[in-house]
Design a protein around this motif. Structure first.
Motif, mmCIF file in Angstrom:
data_model
loop_
_atom_site.group_PDB
_atom_site.id
_atom_site.type_symbol
_atom_site.label_atom_id
_atom_site.label_comp_id
_atom_site.label_asym_id
_atom_site.label_seq_id
_atom_site.Cartn_x
_atom_site.Cartn_y
_atom_site.Cartn_z
ATOM 1 N N PHE A 408 0.821 -1.210 0.000
ATOM 2 C CA PHE A 408 0.000 0.000 0.000
ATOM 3 C C PHE A 408 0.857 1.264 0.000
ATOM 4 C CE2 PHE A 408 -2.380 3.228 2.549
ATOM 5 C CZ PHE A 408 -3.373 3.498 1.618
ATOM 6 N N ILE A 409 1.906 1.289 0.793
ATOM 7 C CA ILE A 409 2.746 2.471 0.902
ATOM 8 C C ILE A 409 3.547 2.692 -0.378
ATOM 9 C CG2 ILE A 409 4.641 3.543 2.166
ATOM 10 C CD1 ILE A 409 2.020 3.499 3.696
ATOM 11 N N ASN A 410 4.197 1.651 -0.873
ATOM 12 C CA ASN A 410 5.003 1.803 -2.081
ATOM 13 C C ASN A 410 4.151 2.184 -3.289
ATOM 14 O OD1 ASN A 410 7.490 1.373 -0.967
ATOM 15 N ND2 ASN A 410 7.613 -0.787 -1.540
ATOM 16 N N ASP A 411 2.996 1.541 -3.414
ATOM 17 C CA ASP A 411 2.159 1.762 -4.599
ATOM 18 C C ASP A 411 1.533 3.144 -4.629
ATOM 19 O OD1 ASP A 411 2.804 -0.771 -5.294
ATOM 20 O OD2 ASP A 411 0.779 -1.595 -5.164
ATOM 21 N N HIS A 412 1.218 3.701 -3.470
ATOM 22 C CA HIS A 412 0.421 4.930 -3.447
ATOM 23 C C HIS A 412 1.099 6.121 -2.777
ATOM 24 C CE1 HIS A 412 -2.854 2.475 -4.924
ATOM 25 N NE2 HIS A 412 -2.738 1.660 -3.895
ATOM 26 N N PHE A 413 2.213 5.909 -2.091
ATOM 27 C CA PHE A 413 2.884 7.001 -1.399
ATOM 28 C C PHE A 413 4.320 7.230 -1.886
ATOM 29 C CE2 PHE A 413 -0.502 5.744 1.322
ATOM 30 C CZ PHE A 413 -0.899 6.868 2.040
ATOM 31 N N ALA A 470 2.495 17.233 4.843
ATOM 32 C CA ALA A 470 3.651 17.700 5.619
ATOM 33 C C ALA A 470 4.490 16.500 6.054
ATOM 34 C CB ALA A 470 3.179 18.488 6.835
ATOM 35 N N GLY A 471 5.752 16.520 5.675
ATOM 36 C CA GLY A 471 6.640 15.418 6.052
ATOM 37 C C GLY A 471 6.524 14.206 5.159
ATOM 38 N N MET A 472 5.656 14.245 4.147
ATOM 39 C CA MET A 472 5.519 13.118 3.223
ATOM 40 C C MET A 472 6.489 13.291 2.057
ATOM 41 S SD MET A 472 1.358 12.707 3.100
ATOM 42 C CE MET A 472 1.450 11.517 1.769
ATOM 43 N N SER A 473 7.297 12.296 1.800
ATOM 44 C CA SER A 473 8.250 12.376 0.692
ATOM 45 C C SER A 473 8.066 11.169 -0.216
ATOM 46 C CB SER A 473 9.690 12.433 1.210
ATOM 47 O OG SER A 473 9.999 11.259 1.939
ATOM 48 N N GLU A 474 8.328 11.402 -1.504
ATOM 49 C CA GLU A 474 8.196 10.355 -2.508
ATOM 50 C C GLU A 474 9.574 10.050 -3.090
ATOM 51 O OE1 GLU A 474 5.567 12.291 -5.333
ATOM 52 O OE2 GLU A 474 5.059 13.601 -3.644
ATOM 53 N N ILE A 475 9.678 8.918 -3.758
ATOM 54 C CA ILE A 475 10.904 8.579 -4.459
ATOM 55 C C ILE A 475 10.896 9.305 -5.797
ATOM 56 C CG2 ILE A 475 12.228 6.728 -5.547
ATOM 57 C CD1 ILE A 475 11.182 4.854 -3.396
ATOM 58 N N ASP A 476 11.788 10.291 -5.923
ATOM 59 C CA ASP A 476 11.890 11.020 -7.177
ATOM 60 C C ASP A 476 12.549 10.115 -8.213
ATOM 61 O OD1 ASP A 476 11.164 13.278 -8.453
ATOM 62 O OD2 ASP A 476 12.920 14.439 -7.929
ATOM 63 N N TYR A 477 13.733 9.664 -7.885
ATOM 64 C CA TYR A 477 14.442 8.657 -8.670
ATOM 65 C C TYR A 477 15.663 8.251 -7.864
ATOM 66 C CZ TYR A 477 17.496 12.589 -9.922
ATOM 67 O OH TYR A 477 18.333 13.661 -9.869
ATOM 68 N N THR A 478 16.270 7.158 -8.233
ATOM 69 C CA THR A 478 17.503 6.732 -7.582
ATOM 70 C C THR A 478 18.681 7.109 -8.470
ATOM 71 O OG1 THR A 478 17.183 4.542 -8.567
ATOM 72 C CG2 THR A 478 16.466 4.841 -6.294
ATOM 73 N N SER A 479 19.704 7.688 -7.869
ATOM 74 C CA SER A 479 20.867 8.120 -8.623
ATOM 75 C C SER A 479 21.712 6.917 -9.018
ATOM 76 C CB SER A 479 21.696 9.099 -7.782
ATOM 77 O OG SER A 479 22.214 8.436 -6.642
ATOM 78 N N PRO A 513 -9.796 0.443 2.835
ATOM 79 C CA PRO A 513 -10.048 1.034 4.160
ATOM 80 C C PRO A 513 -8.849 1.756 4.743
ATOM 81 C CG PRO A 513 -9.932 -1.370 4.277
ATOM 82 C CD PRO A 513 -9.968 -1.016 2.830
ATOM 83 N N GLN A 514 -7.633 1.442 4.300
ATOM 84 C CA GLN A 514 -6.451 2.104 4.857
ATOM 85 C C GLN A 514 -6.438 3.607 4.571
ATOM 86 O OE1 GLN A 514 -2.574 -0.068 4.949
ATOM 87 N NE2 GLN A 514 -3.551 -1.426 3.449
ATOM 88 N N ILE A 515 -7.153 4.036 3.529
ATOM 89 C CA ILE A 515 -7.242 5.468 3.263
ATOM 90 C C ILE A 515 -7.900 6.182 4.432
ATOM 91 C CG2 ILE A 515 -8.276 7.210 1.738
ATOM 92 C CD1 ILE A 515 -7.994 5.282 -0.559
ATOM 93 N N LEU A 516 -8.787 5.485 5.121
ATOM 94 C CA LEU A 516 -9.505 6.099 6.235
ATOM 95 C C LEU A 516 -8.639 6.229 7.481
ATOM 96 C CD1 LEU A 516 -12.132 7.177 7.440
ATOM 97 C CD2 LEU A 516 -12.817 4.820 7.910
ATOM 98 N N TYR A 517 -7.820 5.220 7.769
ATOM 99 C CA TYR A 517 -7.121 5.237 9.056
ATOM 100 C C TYR A 517 -5.603 5.222 8.970
ATOM 101 C CZ TYR A 517 -6.952 0.166 8.141
ATOM 102 O OH TYR A 517 -6.750 -1.061 7.581
ATOM 103 N N SER A 518 -5.018 5.199 7.780
ATOM 104 C CA SER A 518 -3.565 5.094 7.665
ATOM 105 C C SER A 518 -2.877 6.314 8.270
ATOM 106 C CB SER A 518 -3.152 4.944 6.202
ATOM 107 O OG SER A 518 -1.745 4.955 6.089
ATOM 108 N N GLY A 519 -1.884 6.075 9.091
ATOM 109 C CA GLY A 519 -1.102 7.153 9.677
ATOM 110 C C GLY A 519 -0.122 7.766 8.710
ATOM 111 N N ALA A 520 0.039 7.149 7.523
ATOM 112 C CA ALA A 520 0.959 7.706 6.536
ATOM 113 C C ALA A 520 0.391 8.960 5.875
ATOM 114 C CB ALA A 520 1.271 6.659 5.468
#
Length: 949
Positions: A408-413, A470-479, A513-520
């Motif tokens: 869930f985190i990798n696919d959407h965050f 706030a504080g959420m970061s994504e993978i732009d790319y790997t060098s 359902p994780q969209i409702l309660y995920s702390g991410a």
């Protein structure tokens, strides 16, 4: 109490599930600043649902109530009535509620059907005249396109209301004894007789209205005629039999309706039933038998003379409705050999022959430039112009299937976007057969300059992402070192998830359902979805048909997707209908995608809108392109403020706009028969064309059109065009070549047709491919190529070009190693007349098939020339600064031309030659200004290229 509480909670949950879809749609439209579209649609649908739902409920309910009120005071004593008494007694306590329930149920069904007619309503209330009248009734085309469909809906609704009321009334009358099947005496009471007679009279009256509207509907009636499946409009039998028959039946139905209305007064069914029988008989005799007699005894003996005027009306209307009436046709008898002078005007065409097939090289882009497993290119790349250079482009988009660990985190965050555009020259490859990239690497660098490279909205971006908190970061790319470059989205698009109810609605929408309660999910987070360009444009402009192939453009420091939008209609009088999904299908359809309105039958189409979608912000902008299109003007009235004026198109975007493929495929399908503008030729069907089957694939589908830089015989210069070829029906030789100017400008959309004489030996694509494969020298080389390298051969696009008074066919040959995933260009096939060549590069292939004529293409632009020092000085004995500067520029241009010649970059070669000419002219001017007594600068020609155009 517990059960009651659970029931209430369950009901609230179901209500929330139903409302959440509407709520999230509103939030999405608001986020893209097109809330007016959502609001207009919703209000129109709600109003239609309410008005027609209430109308149907009132009409049906009133008739049920009236049938009950007209019941006999006493029911006859019979077995039938005794058995019905049980039903009457059972219904009695709930009679009022049953009436309300049935009325509401019928009203809801009618309202739902009416709400689906929101487009018809909006077109009717906002109609714009076409300024063109039909040739039969002399009414403006807008009557058939906008008014008649609404009148037909109203008539259909009225028929439904009367039929449902009639059935319900018969049931109530029977239940309460007004109608009897058994027992002595009258079968119908006076009340039932009068009630049903009036309903039948209204039904017949509506049939009279239907007969009258059918008269006008004849000009948009569709059938099959002369191998045209969607033939539309009146023919001789329609104008001379059906049309008067409909008029006669209209008056017969009026009389019959009056007889039904008189039934309650005369208290007998006989006149009305006799009248109804006569109407039915008239419908058979006048509306069926008489037209058949006219067809058999008037039309068939002299069909051509009878049908020719109506065929001409169909030809004229069809060509006008599909935008092919202004096409320019000229005879073209292709030569089998040519000369240097004949080839000279086509130097630019030859220089820009595209060797890089955008439909083949996507795996090569993937292997060379994807650079990370979670990036991918579309299966079909795009062709555009940058610096007068035909360029093949692909967007490096996100591909979650390449992510090592899916959750869930990798696919959407974490993995949320693609990165950059990769571009390559269309007419070149390097010494290994790979593309010559002009924009590459990660981040990309090259000739496109600086732009926002992150791709949050793209053709392959199907899922949703949650970004920007706030504080959420994504993978732009790997060098290259493996370090992760992080990024936080700040594009401002998407829907805020700060509200708990909004999060709950999206948890329901995406069944997550994780969209409702995920702390991410942090404060300020936004959800991005509906991220493909086609989805976004179709939602904000539901009245458009969208071209299947969006293409990327780098302009103004942004990467945007450009989409072509079509306005269509199926109500253009006499214009034949076609099905978009059928005629836009070719050998690349599964790779490119299908038009979003594939099943629509239309007989009018315009490329009225150019739309853009920002790849970073998702911003959707609609620009008016066809300023004369009445359908677009009508929709702009219906949705004011949604389409910007043509003058608002950014200046740096305009050169990248092009003539759309799906529109051209519709037009070329019609041109197969409608290139014949004479009704007699059309009737005889002696010159029918068809689009050839693509010989480079095994799909059995037709060849796609190709974007090429080409000069047609009546043009001074080569232009970026969309091209196709035709073969005669049932044969494989070449019948015609068509090019439409794809560059925005005064000549945009001009369609030029080169008609090949019937007896010509010019080969169509299938015969050209067969000639290539059957040539002994070519076959041997291909066999050695496959066996010697243990590779598979993949043919690129077979391009047909008018060159030197004949047709030049060029086809790149790619090798795909058995262990490799990327094809590389290894050989080039060429055919001109009877000459066939398979060589390592295009220059050698052209030298062989054009023989000595190949050198003719070098004179425009000319071979590199070396500027010689003029050997002149000013009276003071020194060379002037202006002359020195001009000579230096000439030397640089000369060096650039030599370098371009060695690299085979004929586009750069032409640019350098122009610069050399300008520099030499400047040198001459400088020398003249200095007053030197000796001759002006003169170039000394260097040796011409040995094996290049």
């Amino acid at each position: 109490m517990l059960l009651l509480t659970l029931g209430v909670l369950a009901a609230l949950f179901l209500l929330f599930v139903l409302v959440s879809g509407l709520w999230t749609d509103w939030l999405w439209f608001k986020s893209v600043d097109y809330s007016s579209v959502f609001r207009s649609q919703l209000l129109t649908k709600a109003a239609l649902f309410a008005v027609f739902g209430v109308l149907m409920a009132v009409v049906v309910g009133a008739n049920i109530w009236l049938a009950y009120r007209l019941r006999p005071p006493l029911a006859a004593m019979s077995v039938e009535q005794q058995s019905l008494d049980r039903y009457r007694m059972g219904i009695a306590p709930f009679r009022r509620w049953a009436l309300i329930g049935v009325s509401l149920l019928v009203g809801a069904a009618a309202g739902a059907a009416a709400s689906g007619q929101w487009r018809t309503w909006m077109l009717w209330t906002n109609e714009t005249p076409f300024g063109v009248k039909d040739s039969q009734f002399h009414l403006d085309v807008s009557y058939y396109a906008f008014e008649l469909p609404w009148y037909e809906f109203l008539l259909g609704f009225a028929f439904s209301a009367v039929i449902v009321s009639l059935l319900a009334s018969v049931l109530v009358h029977y239940l309460y004894g007004g109608l009897r099947l058994q027992g002595p005496g009258r079968r119908a009471s006076r009340g039932a007789q009068g009630h049903l007679a009036v309903l039948l009279g209204v039904f017949v009256l509506l049939k009279a209205v239907a007969y009258w509207l059918d008269r006008y509907a004849l000009v948009v009636k569709t059938g099959s005629y002369k191998q045209v499946d969607g033939w539309t409009g009146l023919r001789y039998v329609d104008a001379n039999a059906f049309l008067p028959a409909k008029t006669i039946l209209f008056f017969v139905a009026i009389i019959c309706a009056l007889l039904f209305f008189l039934t309650p007064i005369r208290r007998t069914w006989a006149p009305a039933l006799i009248g109804f029988g006569l109407m039915a008989l008239s419908a058979v005799l006048i509306g069926g038998v008489y037209p058949a007699i006219v067809q058999q005894f008037q039309v068939k003996p002299n069909e051509q003379a009878k049908e020719t005027p109506y065929i001409q009306k169909n030809i004229d209307a069809t060509r006008q409705a599909y935008g092919i009436s202004a096409s320019e046709s000229q005879p073209y008898d292709p030569k089998v050999t040519t000369s240097a002078d004949a080839v000279k005007p086509d130097a630019q065409t030859i220089a820009d022959i595209r060797l890089l097939d955008p439909n083949v090289v996507s795996p090569t882009f993937q292997q060379n430039e994807a650079l990370r497993k979670y990036y991918a290119f579309p299966r079909t790349l795009d062709v555009d112009r940058y610096g007068q250079q035909d360029t093949v482009l692909g967007v490096r988009e996100l591909d979650l299937s390449g992510v090592q660990q899916r959750n869930f985190i990798n696919d959407h965050f974490q993995y949320t976007h693609g990165y950059g555009v990769v571009a390559a020259k269309g007419n070149q490859v390097d010494k290994n057969g790979n593309p010559v990239y002009t924009e590459q690497s990660l981040p990309t660098t090259g000739t496109l300059g600086t732009y926002e490279q992150r791709v949050y909205y793209g053709e392959k971006t199907a899922g949703y992402s949650i970004v920007g908190g706030a504080g959420m970061s994504e993978i732009d790319y790997t060098s290259e070192s493996g370090a992760v470059q992080s990024f936080t989205y700040n594009g401002g698009s998407g829907v805020s998830l700060d509200n708990a109810l909004t999060r709950a609605a999206y948890a329901v929408k995406f069944a997550e359902p994780q969209i409702l309660y995920s702390g991410a999910i942090k404060d300020g987070a936004r959800i991005l979805y509906d991220r493909t360009p086609k989805e976004r444009v179709e939602k904000v402009a539901p009245w458009l048909s969208i071209d299947a192939d969006p293409y990327p453009v780098v302009q103004g420091g942004r990467l945007v997707w450009v989409l072509d939008g079509y306005t269509t209609s199926d109500g253009y009088p006499f214009s034949s209908k076609t099905t978009l999904g059928d005629v836009t299908k070719d050998s690349l359809t599964d790779q490119r995608g299908r038009t979003l309105t594939a099943v629509n039958k239309v007989n009018y189409i315009r490329n009225s809108v150019k739309a853009t979608v920002d790849a970073y912000t998702g911003e959707v902008t609609l620009y008016q392109w066809d300023e004369a299109d009445p359908v677009l003007k009508t929709w702009m009235k219906a949705f004011p403020g949604t389409v910007e004026a043509k003058t608002a198109i950014p200046a740096d975007l305009l050169p990248h706009l092009r003539y759309p493929q799906d529109l051209f495929k519709v037009q070329r399908d019609l041109l197969g028969q409608y290139h014949m503008t004479d009704a007699t030729s059309f009737f005889n069907g002696t010159d029918i064309w068809q689009v050839p089957i693509d010989p480079t694939t095994n799909s059995g589908e037709v060849q796609p059109p190709y974007y090429l830089t080409v000069r047609m015989p009546d043009q001074q210069d080569a232009t970026f065009s969309l091209t196709t070829s035709f073969v005669p029906s049932g044969r494989d030789n070449l019948a015609a070549f068509v090019a439409v100017n794809a560059d925005p400008g005064p000549d945009y959309g001009t369609m030029r047709i080169l008609k090949v004489p019937t007896g010509s030996s010019a080969l169509g694509p299938k015969l050209t491919q067969a000639k290539l494969n059957s040539d002994p020298a070519v076959a041997n080389q291909l066999t050695l190529l496959k066996t010697g390298t243990d590779s598979d051969i993949e043919y690129g696009n077979l391009l047909t070009l008018p060159v030197g008074g004949g047709f030049l066919n060029v086809e790149p040959v790619y090798l795909l190693g058995r262990s490799a995933k990327a094809p590389v260009l290894q050989k080039v096939l060429a055919v001109y007349g009877n000459s066939v060549a398979l060589e390592d590069n295009l220059a050698k292939a052209l030298e062989k098939v054009l023989s000595g004529a190949a050198s003719g293409a070098t004179t425009t632009p000319t071979a590199p020339t070396t500027p010689t020092a003029p050997g002149t000085t000013t009276p003071g004995g020194t060379t002037s600064p202006e002359l020195t500067k001009a000579l230096a520029a000439a030397q640089k241009a000369y060096d650039d031309a030599l370098a371009a010649q060695r690299a085979g970059d004929w586009a750069a070669y032409g640019v350098a030659q122009k610069a050399l000419g300008d520099a030499l002219k400047a040198a001459a001017d400088a020398q003249a200004k200095s007053g030197a007594p000796t001759s002006s600068p003169s170039p000394s020609a260097s040796p011409p290229p040995s094996a290049s155009p």
